[in-house]
Design an enzyme around this catalytic site. Structure first.
Site, short mmCIF file in Angstrom:
data_model
loop_
_atom_site.label_atom_id
_atom_site.label_comp_id
_atom_site.label_asym_id
_atom_site.label_seq_id
_atom_site.Cartn_x
_atom_site.Cartn_y
_atom_site.Cartn_z
N TYR A 10 -3.28 11.56 5.96
CA TYR A 10 -3.64 10.22 6.43
C TYR A 10 -2.62 9.20 5.89
O TYR A 10 -2.25 9.24 4.72
CB TYR A 10 -5.05 9.80 5.96
CG TYR A 10 -5.20 8.31 6.14
CD1 TYR A 10 -5.41 7.79 7.41
CD2 TYR A 10 -4.97 7.43 5.09
CE1 TYR A 10 -5.44 6.42 7.61
CE2 TYR A 10 -4.99 6.06 5.28
CZ TYR A 10 -5.23 5.56 6.56
OH TYR A 10 -5.21 4.22 6.76
N GLU B 208 -4.45 -7.38 5.10
CA GLU B 208 -3.59 -6.25 5.49
C GLU B 208 -2.65 -6.67 6.62
O GLU B 208 -3.06 -7.37 7.55
CB GLU B 208 -4.47 -5.08 5.96
CG GLU B 208 -3.68 -3.85 6.36
CD GLU B 208 -4.59 -2.67 6.73
OE1 GLU B 208 -5.80 -2.86 6.93
OE2 GLU B 208 -4.05 -1.55 6.81
N TRP C 69 -12.50 11.94 8.29
CA TRP C 69 -11.07 11.72 8.50
C TRP C 69 -10.63 10.46 7.79
O TRP C 69 -11.30 9.49 7.74
CB TRP C 69 -10.74 11.60 10.00
CG TRP C 69 -9.31 11.25 10.19
CD1 TRP C 69 -8.21 12.07 9.99
CD2 TRP C 69 -8.77 9.96 10.53
NE1 TRP C 69 -7.06 11.38 10.21
CE2 TRP C 69 -7.35 10.09 10.52
CE3 TRP C 69 -9.35 8.73 10.81
CZ2 TRP C 69 -6.51 9.01 10.81
CZ3 TRP C 69 -8.52 7.67 11.10
CH2 TRP C 69 -7.11 7.81 11.10
N ASP D 288 -5.21 3.77 -0.06
CA ASP D 288 -6.37 4.02 0.81
C ASP D 288 -6.77 5.49 0.71
O ASP D 288 -6.00 6.38 1.08
CB ASP D 288 -5.98 3.66 2.26
CG ASP D 288 -7.18 3.64 3.19
OD1 ASP D 288 -8.28 4.06 2.78
OD2 ASP D 288 -7.01 3.18 4.34
N HIS E 175 -9.42 6.63 2.27
CA HIS E 175 -9.92 6.90 3.62
C HIS E 175 -11.16 7.80 3.64
O HIS E 175 -11.22 8.79 4.39
CB HIS E 175 -8.80 7.47 4.50
CG HIS E 175 -8.77 6.88 5.88
ND1 HIS E 175 -9.21 7.54 6.98
CD2 HIS E 175 -8.35 5.66 6.31
CE1 HIS E 175 -9.07 6.76 8.04
NE2 HIS E 175 -8.56 5.62 7.67
N ARG F 18 0.86 -1.18 0.00
CA ARG F 18 0.00 0.00 0.00
C ARG F 18 0.90 1.23 0.00
O ARG F 18 1.83 1.32 0.80
CB ARG F 18 -0.88 -0.02 1.25
CG ARG F 18 -1.91 1.08 1.30
CD ARG F 18 -2.66 1.09 2.63
NE ARG F 18 -2.19 2.17 3.47
CZ ARG F 18 -2.88 2.69 4.49
NH1 ARG F 18 -4.07 2.22 4.80
NH2 ARG F 18 -2.38 3.66 5.20
N GLU G 190 -9.13 1.88 -1.91
CA GLU G 190 -9.86 1.54 -0.69
C GLU G 190 -10.65 2.75 -0.18
O GLU G 190 -10.16 3.88 -0.21
CB GLU G 190 -8.83 1.11 0.36
CG GLU G 190 -9.42 0.82 1.71
CD GLU G 190 -8.32 0.49 2.72
OE1 GLU G 190 -7.21 0.07 2.32
OE2 GLU G 190 -8.57 0.67 3.91
N ARG H 2 -13.72 -5.55 3.06
CA ARG H 2 -12.67 -5.38 4.09
C ARG H 2 -13.17 -5.55 5.52
O ARG H 2 -12.45 -5.24 6.47
CB ARG H 2 -12.02 -4.00 3.92
CG ARG H 2 -10.97 -4.05 2.85
CD ARG H 2 -10.25 -2.78 2.64
NE ARG H 2 -9.71 -2.14 3.81
CZ ARG H 2 -8.66 -2.56 4.52
NH1 ARG H 2 -8.04 -3.68 4.18
NH2 ARG H 2 -8.24 -1.89 5.57
N GLU I 247 -13.83 -1.55 6.16
CA GLU I 247 -13.14 -1.72 7.44
C GLU I 247 -13.98 -1.20 8.61
O GLU I 247 -13.76 -1.62 9.74
CB GLU I 247 -11.75 -1.08 7.42
CG GLU I 247 -11.77 0.43 7.36
CD GLU I 247 -10.36 1.03 7.31
OE1 GLU I 247 -9.48 0.46 6.67
OE2 GLU I 247 -10.18 2.10 7.91
O1 KDG Z 1 -8.53 3.01 13.72
C1 KDG Z 1 -8.53 3.45 12.40
C2 KDG Z 1 -7.52 2.68 11.58
O2 KDG Z 1 -7.69 1.30 11.76
C3 KDG Z 1 -7.62 3.01 10.13
O3 KDG Z 1 -7.39 4.37 9.94
C4 KDG Z 1 -6.58 2.20 9.35
O4 KDG Z 1 -7.63 2.78 7.29
C5 KDG Z 1 -6.91 2.05 7.91
C6 KDG Z 1 -6.32 0.91 7.22
O5 KDG Z 1 -6.65 0.72 6.06
O6 KDG Z 1 -5.51 0.19 7.81
MG MG Z 2 -8.29 1.82 5.48
#
Ligand code: KDG
Ligand code: MG
Length: 403
Positions: A160, A340, A403, A211, A213, A148, A237, A284, A263
């Site tokens: 991030y 991951e 975020w 990612d 996010h 990643r 992602e 995920r 996630e």
């Molecule tokens: O607690 C939040 C994290 O687990 C997250 O920000 C991690 O996005 C994430 C990832 O893909 O590992």
């Molecule tokens: Mg993530």
């Protein structure tokens, strides 16, 4: 029958907070489950202590499905991250107990190995494109076949996925949430440059992941997907928040970049439409936040009907107990995609001794009966809980953003 006689919640902070449930049976067998919900740890600890543990005492630990249904339907209030993390902790601990009593690793109870190992992806990050590429090259030399890549965005103070010191990325900070600044326009310019540089340096045999996010709108995600298509990403992602599952339809109409999401999902209902309409390629959802192995298997079975594969969340805020459970799951589930892997610190590994191993881009849960992971309670007691929050994110004009 192995009768549950005691259960306790252990909160420890070997560098970051982890919540663990330990269940004990009358024959002396114990099982562990991860109950960590980053930034909301004590809510799950209370849910377990005040509302779940009293209902477990006296039950037959072998009746995993019945206990799952009892905790899910019996609470009346269904779903949600706190509830489903609590149920997941119980579920993991019960699979651990069943494996120990059977004398078999959990993956054998789930149908046995469906592959030789669990292919994992790691995290390369840096404040600049060059820094990220050099981190990726180091990971490639360690054998990772999927990486990643995240880099700093010029003009933004923090981004991030980019660590302060090029070490493992750790987002939970501060006694109160810190604030970061976001600009979609600045971000959208740098990511294609990052992918171009990565292909140039790493070639085409390494899988590249990214990612987003939850930061883009669906149409922006479609644009980014198109821009990245020439570099053949393995997945994009969390392109956009997924409360509205239909949002992914719009992204799909504009790009063939594979999409991964889930996630923060905690139930099959969070991804039912995404899966049934084939709007994603990888799911995920993970053991700890989606109701344990029992429920995650159900999600994977639905996804399998649509050629959607698994890609479980495995950040460092999920404890080594979840990592172990994810590896048993990944080794045995037919539609495994990728897992991951963000390695835990040595401090965390010492609190959670485990049988799983890494070699040549793959992990294996090991052959220890049960999950093959435990908690050193004496060591855990030396690391006192420390309140920590995930950051919040604002646009440059101060608007609160995802975020
Ligand atoms: O607690 C939040 C994290 O687990 C997250 O920000 C991690 O996005 C994430 C990832 O893909 O590992
Ligand atoms: Mg993530």
């Amino acid at each position: 029958m192995p009768k549950i006689v005691a259960a306790r919640v252990i909160v420890t902070c070997p560098g970051r907070n982890f919540v663990t449930l330990k269940i004990e049976c009358d024959d002396g067998t114990t099982g562990v489950g991860d109950a960590t919900l980053n930034g909301r740890e004590m809510a799950v600890a209370s849910y377990l202590n005040d509302h779940v543990i009293p209902c477990l005492i006296g039950r037959d630990a072998h009746r995993i499905e019945d206990i799952w249904q009892y905790l899910y339907k019996g609470a009346y209030w269904r779903r949600g991250p706190v509830t489903m993390t609590g149920i997941a902790a119980v579920d993991m601990a019960l699979w651990d107990i069943k494996g120990k009593i059977a004398g078999l690793p959990v993956y054998q109870l789930l149908g046995g190995a469906a592959r030789e190992g669990v292919t994992v992806y790691c995290h390369a990050n840096g404040s600049s494109i060059d820094d990220t590429i050099s981190a990726a090259l180091e990971y490639r030399d360690k054998g990772y076949r999927a990486i990643r890549i995240q880099c700093g965005v010029p003009g933004l103070p923090t981004t991030y996925g980019v660590s302060k010191d090029r070490h493992h990325y750790e987002p939970a900070d501060g006694d109160l949430p810190s604030e970061s600044v976001w600009s979609t326009a600045k971000y959208m310019r740098v990511v294609p440059q990052l992918f171009a540089a990565a292909r140039e340096a790493l070639g085409w045999d390494i899988h590249l992941l990214h990612d987003i996010h939850h930061r883009l709108t669906p149409i922006e995600a479609g644009r980014l997907g198109k821009d990245l298509e020439p570099y053949r990403p393995f997945w994009l992602e969390d392109a956009t928040p997924a409360e509205n599952q239909d949002a992914f339809r719009l992204i799909r109409q504009h790009t063939t970049a594979p999409l991964a999401v889930g996630e923060i999902f905690n139930s099959i209902w969070d991804c039912k439409e995404l899966i049934e309409n084939q709007l994603i390629d990888y799911i995920r959802a993970t053991v700890v936040h989606a109701g344990g192995l029992t429920h995650l298997r159900r999600i994977a079975a639905l996804a399998d009907l649509y050629q959607i594969r698994t890609g479980c969340h495995g950040a460092t805020d999920l404890s080594p107990i979840t990592m172990a459970a994810a590896l048993h799951f990944g080794l045995s589930v037919p539609n495994f995609g990728i897992q991951e892997h963000m390695a835990h610190t040595a401090e965390t590994d010492a609190v959670f001794p485990h049988a799983y191993t890494y070699a040549d881009g793959m992990m294996h849960p090991g052959e220890a009966p049960g999950l093959g992971v435990d908690i050193d309670e004496d060591l855990a007691a030396t690391h006192e809980y420390k309140r920590a929050f995930l950051p919040v994110n604002r646009l440059e004009d101060g608007t609160l953003w995802s975020w």
